[in-house]
Design an enzyme around this catalytic site. Sequence first.
Site, PDB file in Angstrom:
ATOM      1  N   LYS A 137      33.596  66.243  92.043  1.00 60.19           N
ATOM      2  CA  LYS A 137      33.688  66.796  93.394  1.00 60.19           C
ATOM      3  C   LYS A 137      32.765  66.028  94.337  1.00 60.19           C
ATOM      4  CE  LYS A 137      34.223  71.280  93.378  1.00 60.19           C
ATOM      5  NZ  LYS A 137      33.677  72.618  93.060  1.00 60.19           N
TER       6      LYS A 137
ATOM      7  N   ARG B  67      28.198  74.428  95.484  1.00 61.56           N
ATOM      8  CA  ARG B  67      29.384  74.229  94.644  1.00 61.56           C
ATOM      9  C   ARG B  67      29.047  73.402  93.418  1.00 61.56           C
ATOM     10  NH1 ARG B  67      33.452  71.335  98.665  1.00 61.56           N
ATOM     11  NH2 ARG B  67      34.976  72.234  97.219  1.00 61.56           N
TER      12      ARG B  67
ATOM     13  N   GLY C 280      37.947  76.638  87.832  1.00 61.83           N
ATOM     14  CA  GLY C 280      37.596  78.038  87.656  1.00 61.83           C
ATOM     15  C   GLY C 280      36.459  78.289  86.693  1.00 61.83           C
TER      16      GLY C 280
ATOM     17  N   MET D 257      33.162  77.362  86.967  1.00 61.85           N
ATOM     18  CA  MET D 257      31.870  77.720  87.542  1.00 61.85           C
ATOM     19  C   MET D 257      32.080  78.151  88.981  1.00 61.85           C
ATOM     20  SD  MET D 257      29.479  74.922  85.739  1.00 61.85           S
ATOM     21  CE  MET D 257      30.724  73.702  85.533  1.00 61.85           C
TER      22      MET D 257
ATOM     23  N   ARG E  49      40.995  65.637  94.418  1.00 59.03           N
ATOM     24  CA  ARG E  49      40.872  65.122  93.052  1.00 59.03           C
ATOM     25  C   ARG E  49      42.271  64.773  92.571  1.00 59.03           C
ATOM     26  NH1 ARG E  49      39.272  71.007  90.875  1.00 59.03           N
ATOM     27  NH2 ARG E  49      41.262  72.000  91.185  1.00 59.03           N
TER      28      ARG E  49
ATOM     29  N   HIS F  85      44.889  81.299  89.592  1.00 50.73           N
ATOM     30  CA  HIS F  85      44.172  80.902  88.380  1.00 50.73           C
ATOM     31  C   HIS F  85      45.124  80.740  87.196  1.00 50.73           C
ATOM     32  CE1 HIS F  85      41.932  81.706  84.649  1.00 50.73           C
ATOM     33  NE2 HIS F  85      41.067  80.882  85.206  1.00 50.73           N
TER      34      HIS F  85
ATOM     35  N   ARG G 202      54.280  64.680  50.644  1.00 48.02           N
ATOM     36  CA  ARG G 202      53.619  65.459  49.584  1.00 48.02           C
ATOM     37  C   ARG G 202      54.675  65.978  48.620  1.00 48.02           C
ATOM     38  NH1 ARG G 202      52.723  67.415  54.379  1.00 48.02           N
ATOM     39  NH2 ARG G 202      50.720  67.208  55.416  1.00 48.02           N
TER      40      ARG G 202
ATOM     41  N   ARG H 209      53.087  60.561  47.813  1.00 47.03           N
ATOM     42  CA  ARG H 209      51.867  60.910  47.099  1.00 47.03           C
ATOM     43  C   ARG H 209      52.213  61.722  45.856  1.00 47.03           C
ATOM     44  NH1 ARG H 209      47.615  64.970  49.667  1.00 47.03           N
ATOM     45  NH2 ARG H 209      49.258  66.425  49.125  1.00 47.03           N
TER      46      ARG H 209
ATOM     47  N   GLU I 130      39.652  59.851  49.933  1.00 46.14           N
ATOM     48  CA  GLU I 130      39.340  61.196  50.430  1.00 46.14           C
ATOM     49  C   GLU I 130      38.125  61.786  49.745  1.00 46.14           C
ATOM     50  OE1 GLU I 130      42.698  63.731  49.588  1.00 46.14           O
ATOM     51  OE2 GLU I 130      43.240  62.547  47.834  1.00 46.14           O
TER      52      GLU I 130
ATOM     53  N   SER J  67      44.897  54.880  52.076  1.00 50.89           N
ATOM     54  CA  SER J  67      45.255  55.787  53.156  1.00 50.89           C
ATOM     55  C   SER J  67      44.134  56.811  53.219  1.00 50.89           C
ATOM     56  CB  SER J  67      46.596  56.459  52.863  1.00 50.89           C
ATOM     57  OG  SER J  67      46.873  57.411  53.859  1.00 50.89           O
TER      58      SER J  67
ATOM     59  N   GLY K 136      42.548  60.032  53.622  1.00 55.02           N
ATOM     60  CA  GLY K 136      42.893  61.450  53.702  1.00 55.02           C
ATOM     61  C   GLY K 136      41.719  62.142  54.369  1.00 55.02           C
ATOM     62  N   THR K 137      41.711  62.101  55.693  1.00 58.00           N
ATOM     63  CA  THR K 137      40.494  62.527  56.401  1.00 58.00           C
ATOM     64  C   THR K 137      40.271  64.038  56.368  1.00 58.00           C
ATOM     65  OG1 THR K 137      41.741  62.384  58.460  1.00 58.00           O
ATOM     66  CG2 THR K 137      40.296  60.523  57.910  1.00 58.00           C
ATOM     67  N   ASN K 138      41.287  64.814  55.986  1.00 55.91           N
ATOM     68  CA  ASN K 138      41.030  66.259  55.853  1.00 55.91           C
ATOM     69  C   ASN K 138      40.068  66.502  54.699  1.00 55.91           C
ATOM     70  OD1 ASN K 138      42.952  66.521  57.832  1.00 55.91           O
ATOM     71  ND2 ASN K 138      44.573  67.175  56.440  1.00 55.91           N
ATOM     72  N   ASP K 139      40.444  66.007  53.526  1.00 62.00           N
ATOM     73  CA  ASP K 139      39.576  66.173  52.370  1.00 62.00           C
ATOM     74  C   ASP K 139      38.273  65.383  52.523  1.00 62.00           C
ATOM     75  OD1 ASP K 139      40.343  68.034  50.467  1.00 62.00           O
ATOM     76  OD2 ASP K 139      41.982  66.768  49.746  1.00 62.00           O
TER      77      ASP K 139
ATOM     78  N   CYS L 294      46.089  59.421  56.955  1.00 61.49           N
ATOM     79  CA  CYS L 294      47.143  60.431  56.895  1.00 61.49           C
ATOM     80  C   CYS L 294      46.604  61.835  57.101  1.00 61.49           C
ATOM     81  CB  CYS L 294      47.920  60.330  55.586  1.00 61.49           C
ATOM     82  SG  CYS L 294      46.894  60.653  54.141  1.00 61.49           S
TER      83      CYS L 294
ATOM     84  N   TYR M  37      47.769  51.583  60.569  1.00 61.27           N
ATOM     85  CA  TYR M  37      48.617  52.659  61.109  1.00 61.27           C
ATOM     86  C   TYR M  37      47.906  53.998  61.028  1.00 61.27           C
ATOM     87  CZ  TYR M  37      49.577  54.115  56.287  1.00 61.27           C
ATOM     88  OH  TYR M  37      49.441  54.568  55.012  1.00 61.27           O
TER      89      TYR M  37
HETATM   90  P1  ADP Z   1      36.232  75.278  92.532  1.00 61.72           P
HETATM   91  O1  ADP Z   1      35.645  74.099  91.851  1.00 61.72           O
HETATM   92  O2  ADP Z   1      36.306  76.491  91.698  1.00 61.72           O
HETATM   93  O3  ADP Z   1      37.515  74.930  93.223  1.00 61.72           O
HETATM   94  P2  ADP Z   1      34.892  74.925  95.043  1.00 61.72           P
HETATM   95  O4  ADP Z   1      33.488  74.441  95.020  1.00 61.72           O
HETATM   96  O5  ADP Z   1      35.930  73.936  95.380  1.00 61.72           O
HETATM   97  O6  ADP Z   1      35.195  75.669  93.698  1.00 61.72           O
HETATM   98  O7  ADP Z   1      34.922  76.085  96.100  1.00 61.72           O
HETATM   99  C1  ADP Z   1      35.992  76.964  96.176  1.00 61.72           C
HETATM  100  C2  ADP Z   1      36.434  77.133  97.594  1.00 61.72           C
HETATM  101  O8  ADP Z   1      35.371  77.530  98.417  1.00 61.72           O
HETATM  102  C3  ADP Z   1      36.959  75.882  98.243  1.00 61.72           C
HETATM  103  O9  ADP Z   1      38.268  75.637  97.907  1.00 61.72           O
HETATM  104  C4  ADP Z   1      36.839  76.234  99.700  1.00 61.72           C
HETATM  105  O10 ADP Z   1      37.943  77.010 100.099  1.00 61.72           O
HETATM  106  C5  ADP Z   1      35.599  77.070  99.727  1.00 61.72           C
HETATM  107  N1  ADP Z   1      34.483  76.253 100.184  1.00 61.72           N
HETATM  108  C6  ADP Z   1      33.611  75.549  99.458  1.00 61.72           C
HETATM  109  N2  ADP Z   1      32.729  74.908 100.246  1.00 61.72           N
HETATM  110  C7  ADP Z   1      33.083  75.195 101.505  1.00 61.72           C
HETATM  111  C8  ADP Z   1      32.574  74.816 102.787  1.00 61.72           C
HETATM  112  N3  ADP Z   1      31.554  73.997 102.915  1.00 61.72           N
HETATM  113  N4  ADP Z   1      33.181  75.313 103.868  1.00 61.72           N
HETATM  114  C9  ADP Z   1      34.240  76.146 103.735  1.00 61.72           C
HETATM  115  N5  ADP Z   1      34.758  76.533 102.588  1.00 61.72           N
HETATM  116  C10 ADP Z   1      34.194  76.065 101.481  1.00 61.72           C
HETATM  117 MG    MG Z   2      43.704  65.581  49.742  1.00 59.22          MG
HETATM  118 MG    MG Z   3      37.716  73.506  94.498  1.00 54.90          MG
END
Ligand code: ADP
Ligand code: MG
Ligand code: MG
Length: 876
Positions: A23, A93, A102, A104, A337, A455, A561, A617, A746, A765, A767-770, A832, A852
Amino acid sequence: MSKKYVYLFSEGNANMRELLGGKGANLAEMTNIGLPVPQGFTITTEACTQYYEDGQKINDGIQAEIMEYITKLEGITGKQFGDLEPPLLASVRSGARASMPGMMDTILNLGLNEDVVDVLAKKSGNPRWAWDCYRRFIQMYSDVVMEVGKKYFEQLIDQMKEARGVTQDVELTADDLKELAGQFKAEYKSKIGQDFPTDPKEQLMGAIKAVFRSWDNPRANVYRRDNDIPYSWGTAVNVQSMAFGNMGDDCGTGVAFTRNPATGEKKLFGEFLTNAQGEDVVAGIRTPMPISEMSEKFPEAFAQFEKVCKILEDHYHDMQDMEFTVENGKLYMLQTRNGKRTPAAALKIACDLVDEGMIDEKQAVAMIDPRTLDTLLHPQFDGEVLKKTPVIGSALAASPGAACGKVVFSAEDAKTWAERGEKVVLVRLETSPEDIEGMKAAQGILTVRGGMTSHAAVVARGMGKCCVSGCGAIKMDEENKQFELSGKTFHEGDWLSIDGSTGKIYDGAIPTVDASIGGEFGRVMGWADQYRRLKVRTNADTPHDAAQARKFGAEGIGLCRTEHMFFDADRIPAIRRMICSDTVEQREAALAVLEPMQQSDFEGIYEAMEGLPVTIRFLDPPLHEFVPTEEADIELLAKDMGKSVAEIKAIIAGLHEFNPMMGHRGCRLAVTYPEIAAMQTRAVIKAALNVQAKHPEWTMVPEIMIPLVGEVKELAYVKKVVVETADAIIKEAGSNMKYLVGTMIEIPRAALTADEIAKQADFFSFGTNDLTQMTFGFSRDDAGKFLDAYYDKKIYENDPFAKLDQTGVGKLVDMACKMGRATNPELHLGVCGEHGGDPSSVEFFHRTGLDYVSCSPFRVPIARLAAAQAAIKDEK
Ligand code: ADP
Ligand code: MG
Ligand code: MG
């Protein structure tokens, strides 16, 4: 010079993602290319790492640096923190290197207190806005910083709305909001025992710490594990001056993608909500308008936004996911992004970008996450049945795919039901980050509220999971675990089918059909195949699986097998007779019954693989897995063999082992009963000769693999049996067919003595599980019980059975390759284990120089793409 921990947006750029987080780096980049971004600064990911090193404290040096940058920001904006006119208000942020949607939480409107709000209300002539900002700030700060819990505040809002007789937040007046702010603060005080902080700088430090702390919350840890994001990266923190979308009807906030993230269609896609702030647009509180309508209400801002979209796509050469706000008609960019997208959209966008001349084919191959491909290979609803099944509801097609399962109402239930093998559809009012694990466990997700950017939609698309969202027609009764739709009441456990590609909802279970690779998928895979060096084989035990894998591009079988063939109902009596034989003659008689069956199995597999290499095998599991446990079966076997029940029971008891995984299995069986290896050799060689005769255009070279070798003499002994048997048959047939005898690596001892073993082996070959199990010394079947504790304590970040432990197990692999090739330059090397289909492990195998990888059929395309990406990365 001491390290720099804080950067103004104008000091950074997009290449500084490791330090500034995604970000922060993109806010800096947008600032640099002259887009309208509210200014601010980024506290680096290294400050986060330092915070943890300092025992969860922001040390004095970093604190001082932050203060310095606050002064700088005040200078840039001409506003001051805590000042009455004009006050500086900021958002805080989080932003890690890789986007973690979502995961943090963000705090908005930081810097407010009662005095500041009063002035703001008067000066702006918009008291409603001022108080709306304040109550939001208290709510977010309490939730994120002090973990007071959103629920209480939402209840207070609901009570207020009820008292005022309104349904929407926006209908609350300035006075209502002021009263709410008072109630919020009282709630805060009763929970925390202290007054809500009024000093903006104290608020800011609290918020920054909270972001650092959230890096370690359980949700973030689960997300990281699922997405290969190391804990050590840390998160950056962005402090940014606010743009206000909640000042009235000429304001608003939106999220948009430059292309459709569900289908890839090249058309602006998104949502906009007037007089709103932050997450309102995705929280599903009010229904936003489609972005296209924005052009009517905000023609100027919209036109500017369209320009920005074009600039950003041209700049990043990829589809962008953007967040923006309109304040009094003026556009502000808050985030951009590379957008998350469905696997199908990812393929379409990659191909379109190539066709548009924006990227080359290599870049197209590199930009697709291999892990998402398998959803494309998974079944879709059977079109015929679908046509006949009535649609009971329809909502947003938020994330494509077909899902059919029993209704559950909570993420926890989804998890527990799925753990006991039930297919479930998770039905929720709306989802929140806490639901992630439940969403993962479900076949699909259906929500009552929320738009295309809610979300549920975003997370489901990220997971490649089917999701239908915003079905307002559902009357939800979560408490009693039921809902009503189309006049029918659905209870927990009722079957439901949803189609995330059309948004349609169906009553009952609809069967699904297999998908195939074509169109854009085929195009991208074709490019991938040009770049990769590693071959990709499959693990398949039946002609059906083999044919499936061929369709997905498998170039051979790396592991077939044979024990699965023994378990068949009509064969198990013969194998039991073999096990309970007293003499070699008896055993050979029983084996003679099995031989033609095995031979025809192998012929089927050879046919399905059309002359491609097939590694078979020899029998691996301990014999007690085959003997009867039911009294009736024991009696039957006794009669069949002319023995007493007691004798049979004694034989079975004699097979008991304390630790079967480390017991009488693998090549140890062939050492005690060489006639088993001889029989399997005959079946393999005869099958190959027959198929060769039928298809002279193929060159059959059967590959026989001896499992669980730890000592070269073991291999030499079994190999002698194989070679004598095979050579005799080939000679008798007057053929000159070649065949290979190799071993699985293995057991750690095999890796440690690989130079010796290679002298007796045509191929290894892994056998990375074992090998993982024996190197770690814990069982793959039991590790689930304690691995969670290891994740919690940061001892392991990943399940070593899913993702190869490159440090330990990988070292054995690397060493065995080098030592093996030193004594046998012709040695052919493959893997394998399950890891053969895991992208990060595939990259390791590429670097190690294997020939392979072999994985389950559905992961073949993943391995092909991952192998290409590894090769492309290697070139750089
Ligand atoms: P997330 O990573 O969960 O998307 P963000 O840091 O992007 O969280 O913030 C979520 C929302 O908060 C943004 O989409 C925006 O709508 C609002 N926001 C964040 N910073 C600002 C800001 N400086 N001014 C206005 N809105 C903001
Ligand atoms: Mg085995
Ligand atoms: Mg955002």
